[in-house]
Design a protein around this motif. Structure first.
Motif, PDB file in Angstrom:
ATOM      1  N   ILE A   6       3.453  -8.591  -5.005  1.00 51.55           N
ATOM      2  CA  ILE A   6       2.299  -8.554  -4.104  1.00 51.55           C
ATOM      3  C   ILE A   6       2.804  -8.506  -2.673  1.00 51.55           C
ATOM      4  N   SER A   7       2.220  -7.621  -1.885  1.00 49.55           N
ATOM      5  CA  SER A   7       2.563  -7.511  -0.473  1.00 49.55           C
ATOM      6  C   SER A   7       1.290  -7.261   0.313  1.00 49.55           C
ATOM      7  N   VAL A  52       4.774  -3.814   5.906  1.00 48.39           N
ATOM      8  CA  VAL A  52       4.243  -4.326   4.644  1.00 48.39           C
ATOM      9  C   VAL A  52       5.132  -5.506   4.270  1.00 48.39           C
ATOM     10  N   VAL A  53       4.528  -6.686   4.109  1.00 48.09           N
ATOM     11  CA  VAL A  53       5.263  -7.929   3.916  1.00 48.09           C
ATOM     12  C   VAL A  53       5.076  -8.432   2.485  1.00 48.09           C
ATOM     13  N   VAL A  64       0.836 -14.532   7.462  1.00 49.45           N
ATOM     14  CA  VAL A  64       0.705 -13.157   7.968  1.00 49.45           C
ATOM     15  C   VAL A  64      -0.587 -13.027   8.769  1.00 49.45           C
ATOM     16  N   LEU A  65      -1.682 -13.598   8.249  1.00 50.46           N
ATOM     17  CA  LEU A  65      -2.963 -13.548   8.967  1.00 50.46           C
ATOM     18  C   LEU A  65      -2.868 -14.259  10.314  1.00 50.46           C
ATOM     19  N   THR A  91      -4.682  -5.332   3.982  1.00 52.46           N
ATOM     20  CA  THR A  91      -4.530  -4.604   2.723  1.00 52.46           C
ATOM     21  C   THR A  91      -3.598  -5.389   1.823  1.00 52.46           C
ATOM     22  N   VAL A  92      -4.071  -5.651   0.604  1.00 56.13           N
ATOM     23  CA  VAL A  92      -3.270  -6.336  -0.399  1.00 56.13           C
ATOM     24  C   VAL A  92      -2.787  -5.271  -1.377  1.00 56.13           C
ATOM     25  N   HIS A  93      -1.467  -5.146  -1.513  1.00 59.62           N
ATOM     26  CA  HIS A  93      -0.837  -4.171  -2.401  1.00 59.62           C
ATOM     27  C   HIS A  93      -0.339  -4.932  -3.633  1.00 59.62           C
TER      28      HIS A  93
END
Length: 152
Positions: A6-7, A52-53, A64-65, A91-93
């Motif tokens: 998840i990133s 993208v983290v 991150v937020l 965006t959640v990948h």
């Protein structure tokens, strides 16, 4: 068993420009990144050079937020002391891999914080704040048109 990666990425749309809220500046030059939305060859869209983290917990997502909120464009108007002046998109990948079959999957979810529309007369917006308000209202109107076309 299925393994997941998840990133997250975080950007803002401010005055018709896209800004990376995690890494606003290019690492090598130190200058603000110039970002655009591109069409991916396999379909969909992406933003080249957007940070993208990888995250492993909700605490890391919240970190991150917090970083992004610190980089977000905000300003003061007569209606709101700390008014966001942009739309923010988290965006959640999610990538998955089944270790038994080798099957892979990929998905994205976009969470969007829209800047509120403004009545220019009540907000007292002038100069740069007026330009921001006009761009906010223009983009919200375009979004409304998109939604209306989906339900028609």
């Amino acid at each position: 068993s299925v393994e997941y990666e998840i990133s997250v990425s975080l950007l803002e749309i401010y005055n018709e420009s896209i800004r990376d809220l995690v890494e606003p500046n290019d690492v090598s030059s130190g200058e603000a990144k110039k970002l655009d939305v591109k069409m991916a060859p396999e379909g969909g869209t992406y933003v080249p050079s957007l940070a993208v983290v990888a995250v492993a917990s909700m605490t890391e997502v919240l970190g991150v937020l917090k970083t992004g909120e610190g980089n977000r464009s905000v300003g003061c108007t007569n209606m709101n002391e700390h008014s966001s002046r942009s739309h923010m998109i988290l965006t959640v990948h999610v990538k998955s891999r089944n270790s038994a079959t080798g099957a892979r999957g990929f998905g994205k979810m976009h969470l969007i914080d829209l800047a509120g529309s403004e009545r220019v007369g009540k907000s007292g917006a002038e100069g740069a704040r007026l330009k921001e308000a006009q761009n906010i209202n223009k983009s919200l109107s375009a979004l409304g048109d998109c939604v209306q076309s989906l339900v028609s």
